[in-house]
Design an enzyme around this catalytic site. Structure first.
Site: not given
Ligand SMILES: Cc1ncc(C[n+]2csc(CCOP(=O)(O)OP(=O)(O)O)c2C)c(N)n1
Ligand SMILES: [Mg+2]
Lengths: 574, 163
Positions: A51, A113-114, A163, A482
């Site tokens: 979703e 439920f749900q 529902k 990052m």
């Molecule tokens: C749902 C979610 N969880 C955690 C984060 C924290 N976060 C920001 S950038 C990142 C790393 C992303 O890794 P990747 O997709 O491999 O991109 P890269 O930075 O390596 O290009 C994380 C964990 C986030 N922004 N969103």
């Protein structure tokens, strides 16, 4: 007079409202509605595989078209799975209508439920929500939901539908409400003329002006008007990440985007400006850095449709509440009656800006040398060339997102689609699906990272079912880049859980769904791979591009500093 | 500064929780909250007292106005206004202190509305300051229970908060 069940009313309303696609996933509480969808063929339902993806796909559609994206989910887990996507849309003011099944009304409150109180759960991340109390109110409530989602400052609106409200045996009169009125909701359009005059006076007197524009230009469809205004005045302009494409980035007046990873010249210009004209932007912390050091010499004109955005973090000298387009039009017509500023009023300012530009020219990153790992930046530039800058670009979140924003240049609005406010990993791929389904003739590229992609990769199955030919460019740096960058800078390179051990063989994974995947590890392989990938607009191709895991995103504003306090590379700082 | 904000709110399920949720979500504080239907059954009137500098109060009123269920609002403290709160207090009333409670209640123009051999229940209305003073005066005698309605208010003169 036409008698319809609640479920049929929903299907019929969507048709009458002009909705072509809805994104969703069935379940008990939504089954009457699904049955109604089965018995019609005006509205096409796209079955996602989670979703959250339904909300991101609807969101991508909304960002590309400006029209509300529509989601249908069941109660309980269906609805809670949608929450991240609703919050993502809320943070970026994206119009969306989310229809949620709910347990039968006599069961509400009994932990049935749900059952979840999804109205309660989503309250802080929706523009508004409704619960249907009687089937006969469905047409009006839905009309209100669409109206609220798309007008004023747009946002997601949730409709909770027990529902029994959709029971096939109970029929009520259906009339499509052409119009609705909500007595407590009257979004402003025109700004205050006196305030606009004041702003125009200041613009004509300014010596170091900068336009700072945001997502409000895109959602307010004000990009043409803005371009006209900026070009008349010849002022420099910087946009936020959300405002990218609101002004053509190839134009000489464009300084690129600003903020934490914004361009050197944009951040420098903001810091030294004597007048900032902010339109449809909200001075958020990723833009301003430390607000107490923000733009010390500037007067601030702030135009926004949402009064609560004005003076929230940075006090405006001239607040103007109004829709971006109408305020800009009024500025233009006022300017036409006025003596223009002397032609060399800005000469000094442009010289300073050009010097800043020249300072960083050719120093933005070091391209890879033969035998070295590819640089993510050069991959983005190559994709830009391969698509002639005309693709719809969606991103996930991380370094690749910032690189995409920095190195793919946009000439048009609605083309750069990214989760700016919430920064939701997993957004990019389903958002790309939502775009591609509605723009089958265009190239739709999703820049992702191996971390982000794995959050929503189940959607490959949706792409297979509906023939969605998006191009997935995985900037595979084998790490949560990052996060790792922050750990390098703030935690002495202690890489706590920022690397992705046991990465799958992406090529095999993609091939398991019957799609093409190309692994790229050298510069020589890059161009041919891109050529292959973009040969057929409607073919899903996954490019698994291995890039330098040690690369950082620069510039990067120094925490708690001013706009101009930036790291420019691993060794340089302003 | 303390502000009294009165709000006309759609009398709809969930409307109150949106208002209250807004305060916690945005880190605004609520000192008192009072809510009841008005002469128009489709509207409730809600009054909050809150504390904040001008910037915070501006944000509070703007965000409240943004809620779809908020029809109209006024910051009563911006003009002349009447502020009232009602309090019911149970006080120990034994021996000599029985008279003392009665006397103090009279001074404050409070009424004793219920009596047992050992307890007086006193009703008092006024602004928050008067109620606080009464609580202080009664404290040495022995307060057993306090129920306050929270502040309600209305502008003086011709000014109206209505549709
Ligand atoms: C749902 C979610 N969880 C955690 C984060 C924290 N976060 C920001 S950038 C990142 C790393 C992303 O890794 P990747 O997709 O491999 O991109 P890269 O930075 O390596 O290009 C994380 C964990 C986030 N922004 N969103
Ligand atoms: Mg990565």
């Amino acid at each position: 007079m036409e008698l319809l069940s609640g479920a049929d009313m929903i299907a019929r309303f969507l048709k009458d409202e002009g909705v072509e696609h809805i994104y969703g996933y069935p379940g008990g509480a939504a089954l009457h509605i699904y049955d109604a969808l089965f018995r019609q063929d005006s509205v096409k339902h796209i079955l996602v595989r989670h979703e959250q993806a339904a909300t991101h796909a609807a969101d991508g559609y909304a960002r590309a078209t400006g029209k509300p994206g529509v989601v249908l989910v069941t109660s309980g887990p269906g609805a809670t799975n949608a929450v991240t996507g609703i919050a993502t849309a809320y943070m970026d003011s994206i119009p969306m209508v989310v229809l949620c099944g709910q347990v039968m009304s006599h069961l509400i409150g009994e932990d049935a439920f749900q059952e979840t109180d999804i109205v309660g759960v989503t309250r802080p991340v929706v523009k508004h929500s409704f619960s249907i109390k009687h089937p006969s109110e469905i047409p009006e409530v839905l009309k209100k939901a669409f109206y609220l989602a798309a007008t004023g400052r747009p946002g997601p609106v949730l409709v909770d539908i027990p529902k029994d409200m959709t029971s096939p045996t109970e029929r009520y009169e259906y009339v499509y409400p052409k119009k609705v009125k909500i007595r407590s909701y009257n979004p402003v359009t025109r700004g205050h003329t006196g305030q606009i005059k004041k702003a125009v006076d200041m613009m004509l007197k300014a010596r170091r002006p900068v336009f700072y524009t945001g997502g409000g230009i895109i959602t307010g469809r004000a990009s043409e008007a803005l371009t006209d205004l900026v070009q008349r005045l010849g002022f420099p302009i910087t946009t936020t990440l959300m405002g990218i494409g609101g002004f053509p980035q190839g134009d000489r007046c464009s300084l690129g985007w600003l903020g934490m990873h914004g361009s050197y010249e944009a951040n420098m210009a903001m810091h030294h400006a004597d007048l900032i004209i902010a339109i449809g932007a909200r001075f958020d912390d990723r833009v301003t850095n430390n607000t107490s050091k923000f733009c010390p010499t500037a007067k601030i004109v702030h135009v926004d449709i949402d009064p609560s955005s004005i003076s929230k973090t940075v006090r405006a000298d001239v607040p103007i509440v109004g829709a971006a387009g109408s305020v800009i039009d009024e500025m233009i017509s006022l300017l036409q009656d006025r003596e223009p500023a002397s032609p060399d009023a800005l000469t000094e300012w442009w010289k300073t800006i050009d010097d800043w530009r020249a300072e960083r020219e050719g120093k933005l990153y070091e391209p890879s040398k033969p035998g070295e790992a590819l640089k993510p930046q050069e991959v983005i530039e190559a994709v830009y060339r391969a698509t002639r800058g005309e693709a719809f670009v969606t991103t996930d979140v991380g370094q690749h997102q910032m690189f995409a924003a920095q190195y793919y240049k946009f000439a048009k609005p609605n083309r750069f689609i990214t989760s700016g406010g919430l920064g939701t990993m997993g957004f990019g791929f389903p958002a790309a699906m939502g775009v591609k389904l509605n723009f089958p003739q265009d190239d739709v590229v999703c820049f992702t990272g191996e971390g982000s992609f794995q959050m929503m990769m189940q959607e490959l199955s949706t792409c297979k079912q509906f023939d969605v030919g998006v191009k997935i460019v995985n900037l595979n740096n084998q790490s949560l880049g990052m996060v790792r960058q922050w750990q390098d800078l703030n935690y002495k390179s202690r890489h706590a859980h920022s690397y992705m051990e046991s990465l799958p063989d992406f090529a095999k994974l993609i091939e398991a769904y019957g799609f093409t995947a190309i692994k790229v590890t050298t510069f020589a392989e890059l161009e041919p791979a891109l050529e292959r990938a973009f040969a057929d607009t409607n073919e899903l191709v996954f490019l698994d591009i291995y890039v330098d895991p040690f690369e950082h995103v620069y510039p990067m504003q120094v925490p708690l500093g001013s706009m101009r306090d930036m790291l420019l590379s691993k060794t340089e700082r302003t | 500064m303390r502000h009294i904000i009165s709000i006309l709110l759609e009398n709809e399920p969930g409307a109150l929780s949106r208002v209250v949720g807004l305060f916690s979500q945005r880190n605004f504080n609520i000192e008192t909250l009072n809510v009841a239907p008005t002469e128009d059954p489709s509207l409730s009137r809600l009054t909050v007292t809150t504390v904040g500098d001008d910037r915070v109060i501006e944000q509070i009123t703007k965000h409240l106005n943004k809620l779809i269920d908020v029809v109209k609002l006024v910051d009563l403290t911006e003009g002349n206004h009447i502020e009232r709160e009602l309090m019911l207090v149970k006080v120990k009333a034994l021996g000599a202190s029985r008279d003392e409670v009665k006397r103090t209640a009279d001074i404050f123009r409070a009424q004793i509305v219920d009596v047992t051999p050992s307890v007086y229940t006193v009703q008092i209305t006024g602004d928050a300051g008067k109620l606080d003073a009464f609580v202080q005066a009664m404290a040495p005698i022995g307060i057993l229970e306090v129920a306050r309605t929270g502040v309600s208010g209305i502008a003086r003169g011709d000014k109206l908060l209505s549709l």
